[in-house]
Design a protein around this motif. Sequence first.
Motif, PDB file in Angstrom:
ATOM      1  N   ILE A   5     -23.363  24.587  -7.635  1.00 54.15           N
ATOM      2  CA  ILE A   5     -22.961  23.181  -7.796  1.00 54.15           C
ATOM      3  C   ILE A   5     -24.199  22.307  -7.988  1.00 54.15           C
ATOM      4  O   ILE A   5     -24.239  21.434  -8.869  1.00 54.15           O
ATOM      5  N   ASN A  30     -25.126  20.307 -11.660  1.00 51.85           N
ATOM      6  CA  ASN A  30     -25.240  18.856 -11.686  1.00 51.85           C
ATOM      7  C   ASN A  30     -26.654  18.386 -11.990  1.00 51.85           C
ATOM      8  O   ASN A  30     -26.849  17.355 -12.653  1.00 51.85           O
ATOM      9  N   ARG A  70     -21.294  13.631  -7.251  1.00 55.73           N
ATOM     10  CA  ARG A  70     -20.610  14.870  -7.632  1.00 55.73           C
ATOM     11  C   ARG A  70     -21.012  16.032  -6.726  1.00 55.73           C
ATOM     12  O   ARG A  70     -20.164  16.831  -6.325  1.00 55.73           O
ATOM     13  N   ARG A 119     -19.355  15.499  -3.222  1.00 55.29           N
ATOM     14  CA  ARG A 119     -17.904  15.727  -3.203  1.00 55.29           C
ATOM     15  C   ARG A 119     -17.564  17.207  -3.353  1.00 55.29           C
ATOM     16  O   ARG A 119     -16.716  17.737  -2.625  1.00 55.29           O
ATOM     17  N   ALA A 120     -18.244  17.857  -4.281  1.00 52.97           N
ATOM     18  CA  ALA A 120     -17.941  19.269  -4.524  1.00 52.97           C
ATOM     19  C   ALA A 120     -18.335  20.150  -3.346  1.00 52.97           C
ATOM     20  O   ALA A 120     -17.579  21.041  -2.936  1.00 52.97           O
ATOM     21  N   THR A 121     -19.511  19.901  -2.776  1.00 58.80           N
ATOM     22  CA  THR A 121     -19.949  20.745  -1.669  1.00 58.80           C
ATOM     23  C   THR A 121     -19.081  20.529  -0.426  1.00 58.80           C
ATOM     24  O   THR A 121     -18.822  21.476   0.321  1.00 58.80           O
ATOM     25  N   ARG A 147     -15.903  19.878  -0.435  1.00 55.90           N
ATOM     26  CA  ARG A 147     -14.663  20.646  -0.647  1.00 55.90           C
ATOM     27  C   ARG A 147     -14.895  22.130  -0.348  1.00 55.90           C
ATOM     28  O   ARG A 147     -14.051  22.783   0.269  1.00 55.90           O
ATOM     29  N   VAL A 148     -16.040  22.637  -0.803  1.00 58.78           N
ATOM     30  CA  VAL A 148     -16.350  24.048  -0.555  1.00 58.78           C
ATOM     31  C   VAL A 148     -16.445  24.324   0.940  1.00 58.78           C
ATOM     32  O   VAL A 148     -15.890  25.307   1.447  1.00 58.78           O
TER      33      VAL A 148
END
Length: 223
Positions: free
Chosen positions: A183, A187, A204, A207-209, A211-212
């Motif tokens: 991720i 990015n 970004r 948010r992505a990390t 969720r992971v």
Amino acid sequence: MTVASARVGAKPEHAQGGSATGQAHTAGGLRSRASARRREAIMDAALTVAASGGYDAVHMRTVAERAGIAVGTLYRYFPAKTHLLVAALIREFQRLDTAGDWATGASTPQERLDRLTEHLHGRWQRDPLLTDAMTRAFVMADTRAAAELDRAAAAIETLLARTLTGGEPAPADLRVAGIIADIWLANLVAFIGDRLSAAETRGRIDRATRRVVHHANADGTAS
């Protein structure tokens, strides 16, 4: 005069041999330390050049001049600038791992990761040209740098996994860390390609990390 008396004051043969061996070991150790110092100086020079001009500014001759060595000597240590920059990246993450105990000081995996990523966000935003150089080197390195790339990935993933678990990670933790590292890389590539602003890139990644980590916690992977 006996043979023994004739050799009074002479060192036994085994002692002479031992002395020679010791001297050889000492000389070898000095050469090894000098080589290690030169390697460190080369990486320091490369980072200085990269921080002021980005990936395109890192020419082997420029780095050699900055390090005070001949270009041929530089090539004996690093066959290409991608090898050099990836090696410097490995060193930076190893230093980061040593300098701060990211696995402690917070109660949850997300809080520990937030502390580390806050530090990382600060570093890449303060030195965008250096971020450009490191990211491009990681992406552009070919199969000749496969060993260095594997070492870099391992250093990054181990740091992230230790942070998440608060201790020594299991294989499942390293897989989660690998996703987080991907991720970051995706990015940062968008950032250096001017497709995202610094703020968008940070948003970004965060948010992505998160969720992971949330899914990993739900699955019982991170603890």
